[in-house]
Design an enzyme around this catalytic site. Sequence first.
Site, PDB file in Angstrom:
ATOM      1  CB  CYS A  47      35.584  43.104  38.359  1.00  0.00           C
ATOM      2  SG  CYS A  47      36.712  43.917  37.216  1.00  0.00           S
TER       3      CYS A  47
ATOM      4  CB  CYS B 271      37.961  41.226  35.989  1.00  0.00           C
ATOM      5  SG  CYS B 271      38.248  42.654  37.013  1.00  0.00           S
ATOM      6  CG  ASP B 272      35.132  38.281  36.365  1.00  0.00           C
ATOM      7  OD1 ASP B 272      36.294  37.931  36.107  1.00  0.00           O
ATOM      8  OD2 ASP B 272      34.700  38.467  37.514  1.00  0.00           O
TER       9      ASP B 272
END
Length: 310
Positions: free
Chosen positions: A133, A136-137
């Site tokens: 992701c 997200c990261d």
Amino acid sequence: MSTFDAAIIGSGPAGITAALYLARSGCSVILFENLAAGGQILQTEVLENYPGFPKGIKGYELADLFAAHIEGLTIERSRDAVDSVRGQVGNFVVSAGEKEYACRTVIVCTGAKHRPLGVEGEDRLQGRGVSYCALCDGNFYRNQPVAVVGGGNSALEESLYLAKIASKVYLIHRRNSFRGAQIYQDKLAALSDKVELVLDSVVDGLQADLIAGLTGVVVRNVVTGEQRPLKVNGLFVYVGMEPRTAFLPPEVERDAQGFLVTDTEMRTSVPGIFAAGDVRSKLCRQAVTAAGDGATAAQAAFVLMEQLHA
Ligand code: NAP
């Protein structure tokens, strides 16, 4: 045990739409959300191809709008993950957490999760360099080099996103042509100073040290056999999706990849169980097609319930 006309499992675009349609038809509905409303679009920075938003819309904004659309409707909502579905049309029992619910019909909208690459050390390095992701990261790799694997829309879209954050993006693809949309390919071509295409190549190995986590990947050109180390701190894997269906009985027919087989009315092989969205075996997996599937499944479930009552 509480009884509902329909259990809708999953709250991405398919599940939200199915819940919206059935609640507006006066049916009693339980919506199993597990994660927040929105599903995979919460992991998408911007949707550029959802009609009505010519300038694009951020994934979380569309998710908020979906959630707002069912606010105020009579829909029972549960955050418990569904463990099993058993029984038959008109009399299903859905188990989630410690509870059981009696449901006349079931609409499966659980979507799919990113498939792992299957390379040695991938599991161990998840969260320490390996990610599924970018939204997200990605920020953990600000001004650092990263690699993306895959040639579909996810890999192309996320490479574009990471190009805004990372110092360099290697896009590794096993063939020399992409299956992702041309518009993304054109945007990537315009970023050739930042994004290097590593084509006809696969990831043979991961390099890591105990403290820093991932430090690099070794890619192999499948045409020449030549290996090349790439120094990267992040590896983002986008090599396709796996459907979430483990809670369903084996009688529900799957295709060779495990996606649920339906007819055009979203009926699975088990009467009373419908499937909508990315969990379904189909060509086009988009937020807009998931929403369409949800509407069709809701209408088909409604017709079936009328027949059951007759
Ligand atoms: P996908 O379209 O199935 O693409 C997977 C990619 O990974 C393919 O390029 C495939 O290569 C490659 N691949 C598969 N196994 C591999 C392996 N073991 N090693 C290396 N490469 C491997 O998956 P996706 O990109 O996650 O997209 C899933 C669905 O969501 C698609 O229908 C997609 O269109 C949709 N989606 C749409 C959007 C959008 O419209 N904006 C965004 C994201 C996703 P080959 O090409 O050689 O098979």
